[in-house]
Design a protein around this motif. Structure first.
Motif, PDB file in Angstrom:
ATOM      1  N   TYR A   1     -40.599 -50.437  28.015  1.00  0.00           N
ATOM      2  CA  TYR A   1     -39.273 -49.673  27.894  1.00  0.00           C
ATOM      3  C   TYR A   1     -38.452 -50.659  26.842  1.00  0.00           C
ATOM      4  O   TYR A   1     -37.881 -49.904  25.987  1.00  0.00           O
ATOM      5  N   SER A   2     -38.701 -51.973  27.127  1.00  0.00           N
ATOM      6  CA  SER A   2     -37.816 -52.838  26.084  1.00  0.00           C
ATOM      7  C   SER A   2     -38.538 -52.721  24.653  1.00  0.00           C
ATOM      8  O   SER A   2     -37.560 -53.047  23.706  1.00  0.00           O
ATOM      9  N   VAL A   3     -40.034 -52.526  24.325  1.00  0.00           N
ATOM     10  CA  VAL A   3     -40.491 -52.387  23.137  1.00  0.00           C
ATOM     11  C   VAL A   3     -39.943 -51.134  22.615  1.00  0.00           C
ATOM     12  O   VAL A   3     -39.674 -51.079  21.391  1.00  0.00           O
ATOM     13  N   ARG A   4     -39.940 -50.201  23.411  1.00  0.00           N
ATOM     14  CA  ARG A   4     -39.488 -48.610  22.968  1.00  0.00           C
ATOM     15  C   ARG A   4     -38.018 -48.948  22.459  1.00  0.00           C
ATOM     16  O   ARG A   4     -37.720 -48.173  21.440  1.00  0.00           O
ATOM     17  N   ALA A   5     -37.194 -49.466  23.332  1.00  0.00           N
ATOM     18  CA  ALA A   5     -35.932 -49.644  22.997  1.00  0.00           C
ATOM     19  C   ALA A   5     -35.567 -50.245  21.332  1.00  0.00           C
ATOM     20  O   ALA A   5     -34.846 -49.918  20.788  1.00  0.00           O
ATOM     21  N   PHE A   6     -36.511 -51.463  21.539  1.00  0.00           N
ATOM     22  CA  PHE A   6     -36.378 -52.084  20.215  1.00  0.00           C
ATOM     23  C   PHE A   6     -36.773 -51.210  19.202  1.00  0.00           C
ATOM     24  O   PHE A   6     -36.083 -51.345  17.932  1.00  0.00           O
ATOM     25  N   ASN A   7     -37.854 -50.742  19.169  1.00  0.00           N
ATOM     26  CA  ASN A   7     -38.201 -50.004  17.929  1.00  0.00           C
ATOM     27  C   ASN A   7     -37.281 -48.733  17.852  1.00  0.00           C
ATOM     28  O   ASN A   7     -37.237 -48.406  16.456  1.00  0.00           O
TER      29      ASN A   7
ATOM     30  N   TYR B   1     -34.438 -50.378  15.875  1.00  0.00           N
ATOM     31  CA  TYR B   1     -34.683 -50.741  14.353  1.00  0.00           C
ATOM     32  C   TYR B   1     -34.911 -49.832  13.583  1.00  0.00           C
ATOM     33  O   TYR B   1     -34.320 -49.783  12.505  1.00  0.00           O
ATOM     34  N   TRP B   2     -35.507 -48.725  14.243  1.00  0.00           N
ATOM     35  CA  TRP B   2     -35.741 -47.372  13.305  1.00  0.00           C
ATOM     36  C   TRP B   2     -34.084 -46.689  12.903  1.00  0.00           C
ATOM     37  O   TRP B   2     -33.927 -46.600  11.737  1.00  0.00           O
ATOM     38  N   GLN B   3     -33.191 -46.757  13.973  1.00  0.00           N
ATOM     39  CA  GLN B   3     -31.814 -46.435  13.623  1.00  0.00           C
ATOM     40  C   GLN B   3     -31.059 -47.264  12.520  1.00  0.00           C
ATOM     41  O   GLN B   3     -30.484 -46.812  11.747  1.00  0.00           O
ATOM     42  N   ALA B   4     -31.366 -48.636  12.758  1.00  0.00           N
ATOM     43  CA  ALA B   4     -30.594 -49.533  12.097  1.00  0.00           C
ATOM     44  C   ALA B   4     -31.359 -49.294  10.422  1.00  0.00           C
ATOM     45  O   ALA B   4     -30.686 -49.444   9.483  1.00  0.00           O
ATOM     46  N   GLY B   5     -32.495 -48.936  10.274  1.00  0.00           N
ATOM     47  CA  GLY B   5     -33.266 -48.774   8.827  1.00  0.00           C
ATOM     48  C   GLY B   5     -32.687 -47.586   8.436  1.00  0.00           C
ATOM     49  O   GLY B   5     -32.266 -47.713   7.191  1.00  0.00           O
ATOM     50  N   LEU B   6     -32.261 -46.475   9.170  1.00  0.00           N
ATOM     51  CA  LEU B   6     -31.738 -45.135   8.612  1.00  0.00           C
ATOM     52  C   LEU B   6     -30.634 -45.396   7.993  1.00  0.00           C
ATOM     53  O   LEU B   6     -30.131 -44.956   6.876  1.00  0.00           O
ATOM     54  N   ARG B   7     -29.527 -46.396   8.800  1.00  0.00           N
ATOM     55  CA  ARG B   7     -28.265 -46.737   8.269  1.00  0.00           C
ATOM     56  C   ARG B   7     -28.505 -47.479   6.975  1.00  0.00           C
ATOM     57  O   ARG B   7     -27.645 -47.527   6.065  1.00  0.00           O
ATOM     58  N   LYS B   8     -29.472 -48.312   6.960  1.00  0.00           N
ATOM     59  CA  LYS B   8     -29.598 -49.114   5.536  1.00  0.00           C
ATOM     60  C   LYS B   8     -30.461 -48.465   4.317  1.00  0.00           C
ATOM     61  O   LYS B   8     -30.471 -49.136   3.491  1.00  0.00           O
ATOM     62  N   GLN B   9     -30.766 -47.396   4.764  1.00  0.00           N
ATOM     63  CA  GLN B   9     -31.732 -46.630   3.562  1.00  0.00           C
ATOM     64  C   GLN B   9     -30.859 -46.696   2.357  1.00  0.00           C
ATOM     65  O   GLN B   9     -29.792 -46.549   2.108  1.00  0.00           O
ATOM     66  N   GLY B  10     -31.764 -46.754   1.295  1.00  0.00           N
ATOM     67  CA  GLY B  10     -31.017 -46.991  -0.037  1.00  0.00           C
ATOM     68  C   GLY B  10     -31.522 -48.356  -0.601  1.00  0.00           C
ATOM     69  O   GLY B  10     -32.309 -49.007  -0.137  1.00  0.00           O
ATOM     70  N   THR B  11     -30.660 -48.776  -1.414  1.00  0.00           N
ATOM     71  CA  THR B  11     -30.827 -50.113  -2.010  1.00  0.00           C
ATOM     72  C   THR B  11     -29.975 -51.179  -1.760  1.00  0.00           C
ATOM     73  O   THR B  11     -28.763 -50.761  -1.730  1.00  0.00           O
TER      74      THR B  11
END
Lengths: 252, 435
Positions: free
Chosen positions: B261-267, B270-280
């Motif tokens: 559960y904690s690993v799933r939550a982290f992943n 992280y995915w959501q944070a990456g979506l927000r950061k997409q681009g340069t």
């Protein structure tokens, strides 16, 4: 980024006993902060690689100076001949000795005592007078928690460190109105060549880099007495307060 | 004393010595077989022997040529110290692994690769020469041209051919300490591998995989490429980023802290944070290359039992099928990896070094019995797809599987026996793998 020439030094630091692991780490810490470095030790040519390392990494000027802590008659001349009177002195001179053997070999015991007390006190005495005349400077003496109370397992070394601690305390008191600051550093256990092969408890054992950082920070904050790992303050408080009738029967 | 690698398992009894000159190294050689150890960042038992020689006291910079960027240094210097000294002078390591807390000698022994392997090759490509102390205590200089057999076997040879004393390496000229990073989400594994294969011109490229995503999203990834930023791209940033604070993990977390559960939550986060950061965006060198170094002692999050890292490389022909099978096996086991990294590798290394053209996958798991069973499965899949394993990460392979995966290993071992190296240089890993 263009490669810049050697930076203008922020000050000059003199390392006494420069071959020790703590002095080496401390030299790097000060060089990283932009200080010019003076490395003083017996056979300073053996420090040529350290000089090159510091110059290439930090682009500071490094001077090698021949210095023998036990040659107290030469200490005045050593200070007079310094190319630059430093702003900061770190005295890392010391000799652990071998307690059990030195108990039987009193001449060896005296060498340990002279190396840890007489030599350091002598050179810092000369430097203190020069600093007092200039009315500035910081003297940093590396003493030891072993000086806080004599124990059967290391009292030859410990007694000399006790003397050195008292000397630094008195010197600090004398220099307080003269613009000269004196810092006593008690590192506790350090993982160095001197202690290689000993089984030291990890939580009480600092690395040379940690000691160097503590020394640098103590100077910046104008601290007087520091234990590198604060836990040592508590450990030694307890050890100092064990009543003597009990203490003399302990094996610690 | 007890000693392990960065994964904290296995733990072995060793006699640890810390010489500070060559005479001290010769004395250790006279005391029996040894293995040199740098900063202990190999994950398993690569740098633990019955006798282990701590090389950290050999940490001096010996020469630097600002005209060419050639650095000569002793093997025990930390990569982080090289960066601290030479980035302000306009130079950065030409190849760097994912932590700066490795030594130069360790980087050579493991022939480490970085995010630019697909373009620039691995550590080997940056080395002009190395000095190696052999079993007789003699120092031999070797280069890719002279004494090249020793050179080829030492780079990537895990310290089993001698003690690496010094090396001359080339640094890369940079204008700033910043990386221009581009983050691109990939909806699944095939999309991620397409992006990595298409990004061959990017200096740096790597994909972080959410290895708990399943179904159509299996292998969804954030593909991150990077370029050294030029001075005129910085805007208001200073050319050298300010040093960042460090956090540390003060105690071992209990084993249950990392669960599915904690690993799933982290992943997922992280995915959501990456979506927000997409681009340069501009990222400082420390955060870009060494995100985990900001958390000192991060290996303690896995608790006292430690953790295992799996890393294989699969050749191009089988990489897609193989990576799919690996992710399916992980998903089926219900064990997530906190960190799963996919990367394209370029040229084949020499000797027994790890890289080969294809894709490499790296994963961490807490060292549990279930993880051991999963590793059996992952190793079998790797074998089926013609892949090989990275010894710097290994803590548990068998001699049989290693040989089946990598036909270079038995000749390497045979030459060690015939040339006498086997009697002088041995790690717990080389014993286990019969190298």
């Amino acid at each position: 980024m263009t490669t810049q020439p050697t930076v203008t030094p922020k000050g000059t630091v003199l390392l006494l006993g420069a071959r020790s692991d703590v002095a080496r780490a401390t030299a790097r810490r000060y060089a990283a902060a932009g200080y010019a470095i003076q490395l003083a030790a017996r056979d300073p040519e053996r420090l040529a690689a350290e000089k090159t390392d510091l110059e290439l990494r930090y682009r500071v000027a490094v001077t090698l100076l021949p210095f023998d802590a036990l040659d107290v008659a030469g200490h005045g001349a050593f200070v007079a001949a310094l190319p630059v009177l430093p702003d900061v002195v770190v005295c890392a001179v010391g000799l652990l000795g071998k307690q059990a053997e030195d108990e039987q070999d009193i001449a060896a015991a005296i060498t340990v005592m002279r190396s840890n007390f007489e030599g350091p006190a002598s050179i810092l005495g000369h430097l203190a007078n020069a600093f007092a005349a200039r009315r500035s400077g910081t003297l940093i003496g590396i003493s030891s928690v072993a000086g806080d109370r004599g124990r059967a397992t290391n009292y030859i070394y410990g007694s000399a460190k006790a003397g050195f601690t008292a000397y630094l305390s008195g010197l600090r008191n004398r220099m307080a109105g003269m613009g000269v600051h004196v810092i006593t550093v008690s590192p506790g256990f350090i993982a160095t060549r001197m202690t290689a092969g000993m089984d030291l408890p990890a939580k009480l054992t600092a690395t040379p880099e940690e000691v160097a950082e503590a020394i640098f920070a103590a100077q910046e904050k104008r601290r007087n007495v520091i234990y590198v790992r604060p836990i040592w303050w508590l450990v030694m408080l307890i050890i100092r307060n064990i009543p003597e009738p009990v203490f003399k029967r302990l094996k610690i | 004393m007890k000693l392990s690698g960065w994964g904290r398992t296995p733990v072995h009894d060793t006699r640890l010595v810390q010489p500070d000159d060559e005479a001290g190294l010769r004395a250790a050689l006279a005391d029996g077989p040894l293995i040199a150890r740098g900063n202990g960042r190999a994950y398993g038992d690569s740098a633990v022997g019955r006798q282990t020689v701590d090389m950290r006291r050999f940490d001096r910079v010996l020469a630097f040529d600002p005209a060419t960027g050639q650095l000569v240094a002793e093997a025990g210097i930390l990569l982080g110290d090289i960066i601290a000294a030479f980035l302000p002078q306009g130079w950065f390591p030409a190849v760097t692994p994912g932590t700066k807390f490795v030594t130069l000698g360790g980087m050579i022994a493991a022939d480490v690769h970085g995010k630019n392997h697909h373009r620039d090759g691995g550590m080997r490509a940056t080395i002009d020469w190395i000095d190696v102390m052999d079993g007789a205590g003699q120092v031999q200089r070797c280069t890719p041209a002279d004494n090249h057999d020793l050179f080829d076997r030492t780079v990537g040879g895990m310290g089993l051919t001698g003690i690496i004393l010094r090396a001359a390496i080339r640094l890369r000229a940079v204008e700033t300490g910043w990386i221009r990073q581009t983050t691109t989400p990939a909806a699944n594994l095939a999309a991620a591998m397409d992006l990595l294969d298409a990004e061959t011109s990017a200096t740096y490229s790597v994909a972080w995989i959410d290895c708990l995503a399943t179904g159509d999203a299996m292998g969804r990834s954030l593909v991150m490429t990077g370029e050294h930023a030029q001075r005129d791209e910085l805007g208001r940033h200073p050319p050298l980023p300010r040093a960042k604070g460090k956090k540390s993990v003060p105690v071992d977390l209990p084993g249950v802290a990392l669960n599915r559960y904690s690993v799933r939550a982290f992943n997922a986060l992280y995915w959501q944070a990456g979506l927000r950061k997409q681009g340069t965006q501009l990222v400082d060198w420390d955060s870009y290359f060494y995100p985990l170094d900001a958390i000192l002692g991060w290996n303690r999050i896995y608790g006292r039992k430690g953790f295992l890292q799996f890393q294989c490389v699969l050749p191009d022909a089988t990489a897609r099928a193989g990576m799919t099978a690996l992710l399916q096996a992980i998903s089926a086991s219900g064990q997530g990896s906190f960190l799963a990294v996919l990367k394209r590798l370029g040229a084949e290394g020499t000797g027994v070094s790890f890289p080969q053209p294809g894709h490499t996958l790296a994963l961490d798991f807490p060292a549990t019995a279930r993880a051991q069973a999963l590793f059996d499965r992952l190793e079998a899949i790797t074998l089926d797809h013609g892949g090989r394993f990275y010894l710097a990460k290994d803590a548990r392979l068998s001699a049989r599987i290693l040989r089946a995966a990598d036909p270079r290993m038995e000749p390497f071992a045979a030459q060690r026996r015939a040339g006498g190296e086997a009697g002088h240089f041995a790690s717990m890993q080389s014993d286990r793998l019969q190298l």
